[in-house]
Design a protein around this motif. Structure first.
Motif, PDB file in Angstrom:
ATOM      1  N   LYS A 141       6.813  -7.261  24.647  1.00  0.00           N
ATOM      2  CA  LYS A 141       7.965  -7.275  23.525  1.00  0.00           C
ATOM      3  C   LYS A 141       7.217  -7.103  22.290  1.00  0.00           C
ATOM      4  N   THR A 142       6.235  -7.722  21.812  1.00  0.00           N
ATOM      5  CA  THR A 142       5.548  -7.663  20.570  1.00  0.00           C
ATOM      6  C   THR A 142       5.029  -5.842  20.404  1.00  0.00           C
TER       7      THR A 142
ATOM      8  N   ILE B  93      -0.673   0.824   6.176  1.00  0.00           N
ATOM      9  CA  ILE B  93       0.454   0.013   6.505  1.00  0.00           C
ATOM     10  C   ILE B  93       0.781  -1.071   5.637  1.00  0.00           C
ATOM     11  N   LEU B  94      -0.025  -1.855   5.250  1.00  0.00           N
ATOM     12  CA  LEU B  94       0.076  -2.713   4.123  1.00  0.00           C
ATOM     13  C   LEU B  94       0.679  -2.052   2.906  1.00  0.00           C
TER      14      LEU B  94
ATOM     15  N   ALA C  30      -4.836   0.184   8.673  1.00  0.00           N
ATOM     16  CA  ALA C  30      -4.246  -1.297   8.372  1.00  0.00           C
ATOM     17  C   ALA C  30      -4.058  -1.199   6.979  1.00  0.00           C
TER      18      ALA C  30
ATOM     19  N   ASN D 128       4.221  -0.976   2.622  1.00  0.00           N
ATOM     20  CA  ASN D 128       5.005  -2.338   2.532  1.00  0.00           C
ATOM     21  C   ASN D 128       4.726  -3.374   1.380  1.00  0.00           C
TER      22      ASN D 128
ATOM     23  N   ASN E   2       1.497   8.742  12.288  1.00  0.00           N
ATOM     24  CA  ASN E   2       0.377   9.291  12.989  1.00  0.00           C
ATOM     25  C   ASN E   2      -0.186   8.143  13.779  1.00  0.00           C
ATOM     26  N   HIS E   3       0.095   6.897  13.359  1.00  0.00           N
ATOM     27  CA  HIS E   3      -0.708   5.803  14.076  1.00  0.00           C
ATOM     28  C   HIS E   3       0.093   5.492  15.380  1.00  0.00           C
TER      29      HIS E   3
ATOM     30  N   ILE F 251      -8.536  11.371  19.984  1.00  0.00           N
ATOM     31  CA  ILE F 251      -7.400  11.183  19.114  1.00  0.00           C
ATOM     32  C   ILE F 251      -7.728  10.746  17.938  1.00  0.00           C
TER      33      ILE F 251
ATOM     34  N   LEU G 247       7.766  -0.159  14.284  1.00  0.00           N
ATOM     35  CA  LEU G 247       7.656  -0.008  12.881  1.00  0.00           C
ATOM     36  C   LEU G 247       6.840   1.219  12.721  1.00  0.00           C
ATOM     37  N   LEU G 248       5.953   1.607  13.704  1.00  0.00           N
ATOM     38  CA  LEU G 248       5.039   2.909  13.480  1.00  0.00           C
ATOM     39  C   LEU G 248       5.415   4.255  13.990  1.00  0.00           C
TER      40      LEU G 248
ATOM     41  N   LYS H 259       0.552   6.952  18.183  1.00  0.00           N
ATOM     42  CA  LYS H 259      -0.085   7.483  19.355  1.00  0.00           C
ATOM     43  C   LYS H 259      -1.315   6.502  19.420  1.00  0.00           C
TER      44      LYS H 259
ATOM     45  N   TYR I 286      -1.791   3.473  18.147  1.00  0.00           N
ATOM     46  CA  TYR I 286      -1.626   2.107  18.690  1.00  0.00           C
ATOM     47  C   TYR I 286      -1.394   2.103  20.348  1.00  0.00           C
TER      48      TYR I 286
ATOM     49  N   LYS J  58       7.956  -3.914  19.386  1.00  0.00           N
ATOM     50  CA  LYS J  58       8.207  -4.235  17.858  1.00  0.00           C
ATOM     51  C   LYS J  58       7.309  -3.381  16.877  1.00  0.00           C
ATOM     52  N   HIS J  59       6.063  -3.348  17.418  1.00  0.00           N
ATOM     53  CA  HIS J  59       4.830  -2.883  16.531  1.00  0.00           C
ATOM     54  C   HIS J  59       5.079  -1.226  16.635  1.00  0.00           C
TER      55      HIS J  59
ATOM     56  N   VAL K  57       0.956  -5.964  12.357  1.00  0.00           N
ATOM     57  CA  VAL K  57       0.685  -4.661  13.083  1.00  0.00           C
ATOM     58  C   VAL K  57      -0.533  -4.302  12.195  1.00  0.00           C
ATOM     59  N   SER K  58      -0.791  -4.421  10.801  1.00  0.00           N
ATOM     60  CA  SER K  58      -1.946  -4.055  10.145  1.00  0.00           C
ATOM     61  C   SER K  58      -3.198  -4.927  11.013  1.00  0.00           C
TER      62      SER K  58
ATOM     63  N   PHE L  14      -7.939  -3.936  17.564  1.00  0.00           N
ATOM     64  CA  PHE L  14      -8.285  -2.585  17.824  1.00  0.00           C
ATOM     65  C   PHE L  14      -9.602  -2.426  17.281  1.00  0.00           C
TER      66      PHE L  14
ATOM     67  N   PHE M  35      -4.752  -3.798  14.169  1.00  0.00           N
ATOM     68  CA  PHE M  35      -5.676  -2.728  13.797  1.00  0.00           C
ATOM     69  C   PHE M  35      -6.722  -3.277  13.394  1.00  0.00           C
TER      70      PHE M  35
END
Lengths: 253, 253
Positions: free
Chosen positions: B221-222, B180-181, B177, B184, B234-235, A241, B229-230, B237, B239, B225-226, A161-162, A169, A165
């Motif tokens: 599908k991917t 998110i890292l 990004a 995790n 705030n991310h 946004i 996770l989000l 929207k 994405y 999944k993403h 996901v990261s 993106f 971005f």
């Protein structure tokens, strides 16, 4: 190490190039659905389009679309010593659990066939169902890259996901920028030094410290001018946004 | 050429550095509101905090917030030979029309005091109210950069909007990004090779051709999944909306 690559896409192509040029690796075969190996690949590589006829290999590296990994992998015939790997960021390792030895080999990079790339600095996230296989996968990774590290399937999803971005993106931001310039008769090359500096800055500053522009300054007048220019385009909403979110960041600091 | 810089921000700082090291340029003064010149500047530069006491200069280069350009510029006393310039992307040239000779000098780059920069490759967009002044401005620009070009106030606004996408929003993608890292427990440095490659690719491929990832592949599908996770961030929207736009691009091709 004897390796078979399953797939003929961008990643398969780059793996084939680096495997061919790495002395401790023997690329024994590539599998693809087409009749012959696509012509961008080195034509000295053995090619096979029948999964059940694959030669025995130490590693089968599956480089195909996420949707087909499970289905295709099931057709590969393996023993305990043959490790089946997939390279997907967002696919759990256990889709390969039909094989006694399996794992993940996920290079954190963007690959296009048109662009050469050095593997040395590319971080590779690995995972395995056994410590023995993990050691072998790590050894393989270190033949290509300085940075091989363990990541669980959940961590790998977060990395993917990261990366969306940081790469997909980010590239789309440049597509928008190029479109705006084009519709104003300005050569989009003028943004290249800015794009380069945007990334280069991250060697010296954290991304938060590197943030500049109207939104982080809460410069509402400029934001309004920009939204006015974008008002009849699809980019209006995206500008609005993202600016809103950056402005929140300003308030946090 | 005798130059006065009005302002003590990031751009003023970088101009002071390059002017000091350019043999045909004489930086005669910097104006700021503070009592003394901020300490990051070279302390041999003359400093003045009273606009009406400025020495006569060939160029007064205004490097301050857009909101204050008009007000501050009115206080500078000039003759026909003294050119007043602003450096703003989104401010029309005519805010300086109180001065007989005026124009714009807009370097397309991101500046932070912490990061050294070479001007040689930075495109500079110029504009002026007279051909005579334009020639002088161009001459000044070419002392710093290889790429000096004429742009109208409307074109400059478009350039500024595009630069917001190519720099500010791109950097914000990396902030997301990194967040998110971090959440995790993964070191965000692992994205550096990807960020570098994202920009480096643009030397070889157009931004449209360089686009990769789940959205351009219409890999729903991917994407799901993403988004899962989000979902509590705030991310989500951002994405969602960017992926939707990239998917449209896919349908266009």
């Amino acid at each position: 190490m004897n390796i078979s690559i399953i797939g003929t896409g961008n990643l398969a192509f780059h793996f084939s190039e680096i495997f061919m040029s790495t002395s401790d690796i023997n690329l024994i075969e590539i599998f693809g659905r087409k009749k012959t190996l696509p012509k961008e690949f080195n034509n000295s590589i053995n090619y096979c389009n029948c999964l059940t006829k694959l030669k025995e290999a130490d590693f089968y590296i599956i480089c195909i679309s996420d949707d087909y990994i499970k289905k295709i992998s099931k057709k590969i015939i393996t023993k305990r010593n043959n490790i089946v790997l997939h390279c997907s960021g967002s696919t759990k390792m256990d889709v390969l659990s039909d094989h006694l030895s399996h794992g993940v080999f996920y290079p954190i990079q963007t690959f296009s066939k048109e662009k050469k790339i050095s593997f040395k600095k590319i971080p590779i996230a690995i995972e395995s169902n056994s410590i023995k296989s993990l050691k072998k996968i790590k050894k393989l990774g270190l033949l290509l890259s300085e940075k091989v590290f363990l990541a669980s399937s959940d961590q790998r999803l977060a990395i993917h996901v990261s990366a969306v971005f940081a790469n997909n993106f980010t590239n789309y931001m440049r597509i928008i920028a190029d479109e705006i310039l084009k519709s104003n008769n300005i050569d989009s090359d003028i943004l290249n030094p800015l794009s380069l500096e945007t990334t280069d800055k991250l060697k010296y500053l954290s991304s938060k410290k590197a943030q500049t522009g109207p939104a982080i300054r809460n410069d509402i007048k400029t934001i309004k001018k920009h939204l006015h220019l974008l008002k009849s385009t699809n980019h209006f909403k995206i500008y609005e946004i993202i600016s809103k979110e950056i402005t929140k960041l300003n308030n946090e600091l």
